[in-house]
Design a protein around this motif. Structure first.
Motif, PDB file in Angstrom:
ATOM      1  N   LYS A   1       0.761  -1.165   0.317  1.00  8.79           N
ATOM      2  CA  LYS A   1      -0.113  -0.274  -0.494  1.00  8.79           C
ATOM      3  C   LYS A   1       0.379   1.270  -0.170  1.00  8.79           C
ATOM      4  CE  LYS A   1      -4.351  -2.269   1.858  1.00  8.79           C
ATOM      5  NZ  LYS A   1      -5.049  -2.299   3.289  1.00  8.79           N
ATOM      6  N   GLU A   2       0.091   2.094  -0.245  1.00  7.77           N
ATOM      7  CA  GLU A   2       0.595   3.727  -0.383  1.00  7.77           C
ATOM      8  C   GLU A   2       1.478   4.271   0.988  1.00  7.77           C
ATOM      9  OE1 GLU A   2      -0.679   5.296  -4.836  1.00  7.77           O
ATOM     10  OE2 GLU A   2      -0.925   6.239  -3.069  1.00  7.77           O
ATOM     11  N   ARG A   3       2.199   4.967   0.732  1.00  9.29           N
ATOM     12  CA  ARG A   3       2.401   5.806   2.602  1.00  9.29           C
ATOM     13  C   ARG A   3       0.968   6.610   3.207  1.00  9.29           C
ATOM     14  NH1 ARG A   3       7.814   8.482   2.520  1.00  9.29           N
ATOM     15  NH2 ARG A   3       7.062   9.348   1.489  1.00  9.29           N
ATOM     16  N   ASP A   4       0.973   6.320   3.762  1.00  5.22           N
ATOM     17  CA  ASP A   4      -0.644   7.143   4.276  1.00  5.22           C
ATOM     18  C   ASP A   4      -0.177   8.537   5.389  1.00  5.22           C
ATOM     19  OD1 ASP A   4      -2.809   5.233   3.512  1.00  5.22           O
ATOM     20  OD2 ASP A   4      -2.264   7.270   2.371  1.00  5.22           O
ATOM     21  N   LEU A   5      -0.616   9.394   5.519  1.00  3.23           N
ATOM     22  CA  LEU A   5      -0.204  10.050   6.907  1.00  3.23           C
ATOM     23  C   LEU A   5      -1.083   9.540   7.792  1.00  3.23           C
ATOM     24  CD1 LEU A   5       0.796  13.280   7.930  1.00  3.23           C
ATOM     25  CD2 LEU A   5      -1.644  13.699   7.006  1.00  3.23           C
ATOM     26  N   VAL A   6      -0.927   9.769   9.552  1.00  2.00           N
ATOM     27  CA  VAL A   6      -1.478   8.906   9.978  1.00  2.00           C
ATOM     28  C   VAL A   6      -1.879  10.751  10.992  1.00  2.00           C
ATOM     29  CG1 VAL A   6      -1.588   7.996  12.337  1.00  2.00           C
ATOM     30  CG2 VAL A   6      -0.486   7.336   9.886  1.00  2.00           C
ATOM     31  N   ALA A   7      -1.286  11.425  11.352  1.00  7.04           N
ATOM     32  CA  ALA A   7      -0.919  12.244  12.997  1.00  7.04           C
ATOM     33  C   ALA A   7      -0.039  13.367  12.561  1.00  7.04           C
ATOM     34  CB  ALA A   7      -1.555  12.621  13.802  1.00  7.04           C
ATOM     35  N   VAL A   8      -0.865  14.964  12.725  1.00  5.01           N
ATOM     36  CA  VAL A   8       0.406  15.947  12.475  1.00  5.01           C
ATOM     37  C   VAL A   8       0.517  17.039  13.482  1.00  5.01           C
ATOM     38  CG1 VAL A   8       1.039  18.119  10.886  1.00  5.01           C
ATOM     39  CG2 VAL A   8      -0.257  15.587   9.430  1.00  5.01           C
ATOM     40  N   ILE A   9       1.471  17.515  13.815  1.00  9.35           N
ATOM     41  CA  ILE A   9       1.590  18.385  15.349  1.00  9.35           C
ATOM     42  C   ILE A   9       2.144  19.643  14.610  1.00  9.35           C
ATOM     43  CG2 ILE A   9       3.234  17.293  16.426  1.00  9.35           C
ATOM     44  CD1 ILE A   9       1.814  18.391  19.138  1.00  9.35           C
ATOM     45  N   ASN A  10       1.911  20.969  14.771  1.00  4.79           N
ATOM     46  CA  ASN A  10       2.507  22.032  14.852  1.00  4.79           C
ATOM     47  C   ASN A  10       3.343  21.983  16.411  1.00  4.79           C
ATOM     48  OD1 ASN A  10       3.520  24.889  15.513  1.00  4.79           O
ATOM     49  ND2 ASN A  10       2.698  24.927  13.548  1.00  4.79           N
ATOM     50  N   TRP A  11       5.012  22.268  15.861  1.00  3.94           N
ATOM     51  CA  TRP A  11       5.646  22.619  16.748  1.00  3.94           C
ATOM     52  C   TRP A  11       5.483  23.289  18.311  1.00  3.94           C
ATOM     53  CZ3 TRP A  11       8.765  18.392  17.973  1.00  3.94           C
ATOM     54  CH2 TRP A  11       9.849  18.266  19.055  1.00  3.94           C
ATOM     55  N   ASN A  12       5.526  24.493  17.757  1.00  2.00           N
ATOM     56  CA  ASN A  12       5.370  25.752  18.579  1.00  2.00           C
ATOM     57  C   ASN A  12       3.900  25.749  19.256  1.00  2.00           C
ATOM     58  OD1 ASN A  12       7.956  26.322  18.024  1.00  2.00           O
ATOM     59  ND2 ASN A  12       7.296  27.556  16.605  1.00  2.00           N
ATOM     60  N   ALA A  13       2.708  25.833  18.134  1.00  2.58           N
ATOM     61  CA  ALA A  13       1.344  26.028  18.263  1.00  2.58           C
ATOM     62  C   ALA A  13       0.842  25.036  19.305  1.00  2.58           C
ATOM     63  CB  ALA A  13       0.399  26.133  17.480  1.00  2.58           C
ATOM     64  N   GLY A  14       0.831  23.594  18.850  1.00  2.00           N
ATOM     65  CA  GLY A  14       0.509  22.345  18.820  1.00  2.00           C
ATOM     66  C   GLY A  14      -0.711  21.781  18.357  1.00  2.00           C
ATOM     67  N   SER A  15      -0.950  22.828  17.377  1.00  2.74           N
ATOM     68  CA  SER A  15      -2.412  22.104  16.705  1.00  2.74           C
ATOM     69  C   SER A  15      -1.872  20.786  15.729  1.00  2.74           C
ATOM     70  CB  SER A  15      -2.734  23.626  15.870  1.00  2.74           C
ATOM     71  OG  SER A  15      -1.418  23.290  14.299  1.00  2.74           O
ATOM     72  N   THR A  16      -2.916  20.449  15.415  1.00  4.20           N
ATOM     73  CA  THR A  16      -2.830  19.117  15.420  1.00  4.20           C
ATOM     74  C   THR A  16      -4.143  19.187  14.100  1.00  4.20           C
ATOM     75  OG1 THR A  16      -4.945  18.285  16.818  1.00  4.20           O
ATOM     76  CG2 THR A  16      -2.141  18.094  17.400  1.00  4.20           C
ATOM     77  N   TYR A  17      -3.737  17.637  13.151  1.00  8.66           N
ATOM     78  CA  TYR A  17      -4.817  17.286  11.889  1.00  8.66           C
ATOM     79  C   TYR A  17      -4.186  15.065  12.495  1.00  8.66           C
ATOM     80  CZ  TYR A  17      -6.088  15.540   7.584  1.00  8.66           C
ATOM     81  OH  TYR A  17      -6.048  14.898   6.467  1.00  8.66           O
ATOM     82  N   TYR A  18      -5.732  14.535  11.796  1.00  8.83           N
ATOM     83  CA  TYR A  18      -5.384  13.129  12.375  1.00  8.83           C
ATOM     84  C   TYR A  18      -6.234  12.804  10.853  1.00  8.83           C
ATOM     85  CZ  TYR A  18      -4.253  13.396  17.314  1.00  8.83           C
ATOM     86  OH  TYR A  18      -3.807  14.443  18.597  1.00  8.83           O
ATOM     87  N   ALA A  19      -5.623  11.672  10.542  1.00  8.35           N
ATOM     88  CA  ALA A  19      -6.420  10.994   9.768  1.00  8.35           C
ATOM     89  C   ALA A  19      -7.618  10.571  10.518  1.00  8.35           C
ATOM     90  CB  ALA A  19      -5.963   9.805   8.944  1.00  8.35           C
ATOM     91  N   ASP A  20      -8.733  10.513   9.538  1.00 10.25           N
ATOM     92  CA  ASP A  20     -10.323  10.352   9.283  1.00 10.25           C
ATOM     93  C   ASP A  20     -10.376   8.758  10.546  1.00 10.25           C
ATOM     94  OD1 ASP A  20     -12.549  11.568   7.387  1.00 10.25           O
ATOM     95  OD2 ASP A  20     -11.633  12.372   8.845  1.00 10.25           O
ATOM     96  N   SER A  21      -8.833   7.379  10.036  1.00 12.10           N
ATOM     97  CA  SER A  21      -9.242   5.989  10.347  1.00 12.10           C
ATOM     98  C   SER A  21      -8.486   6.490  11.888  1.00 12.10           C
ATOM     99  CB  SER A  21      -8.800   5.627   9.034  1.00 12.10           C
ATOM    100  OG  SER A  21      -7.170   6.347   9.110  1.00 12.10           O
TER     101      SER A  21
END
Length: 122
Positions: A42-62
């Motif tokens: 399978k392809e490489r998929d993004l799971v989660a991200v965090i902004n280093w300073n602000a701490g804002s985050t993003y998550y894959a729906d899964s």
């Protein structure tokens, strides 16, 4: 920037693991750290991200509601707490750093760690 991922292993479905990504080198140019995963064939998929300073985050729906990304600025380390693991979470997990704020594409990441295997048995 050098990234060292660790914490993978074998766990039963419903279990938990915590991955760590330790950053070293010229981390002052790192604005976000993301976790990706790639299962066999399978392809490489993004799971989660965090902004280093602000701490804002993003998550894959899964993984929303099951995984939590966090960081310890003093230790230059990003964590991925994975709860309620499912067999479909089985993959090699990679951390990567980016100069962008909350990057969601692999092409926005400039440095990658070596990967850590997560295997979830049913």
């Amino acid at each position: 920037v050098q990234l060292q991922a660790s914490g993978g292993g074998l766990v039963q479905a419903g279990g938990s693991l915590r991955l760590s990504c330790a950053a070293s080198g010229r981390t002052s140019y790192t604005y976000a750290v993301g976790w990706f995963r790639q299962a066999p064939g399978k392809e490489r998929d993004l799971v989660a991200v965090i902004n280093w300073n602000a701490g804002s985050t993003y998550y894959a729906d899964s993984v929303k509601g099951r995984f939590t990304i966090s960081r310890d600025n003093g230790l230059n380390t990003v964590y991925l707490q994975m709860n309620s693991l499912k067999p479909e979470d089985t993959a090699v997990y990679y951390c990567a750093s980016s100069k962008f704020s909350v990057p969601t594409r692999g092409s926005e990441y400039g440095y990658w760690g070596q990967g850590t295997q997560v295997t979830v048995s049913s």
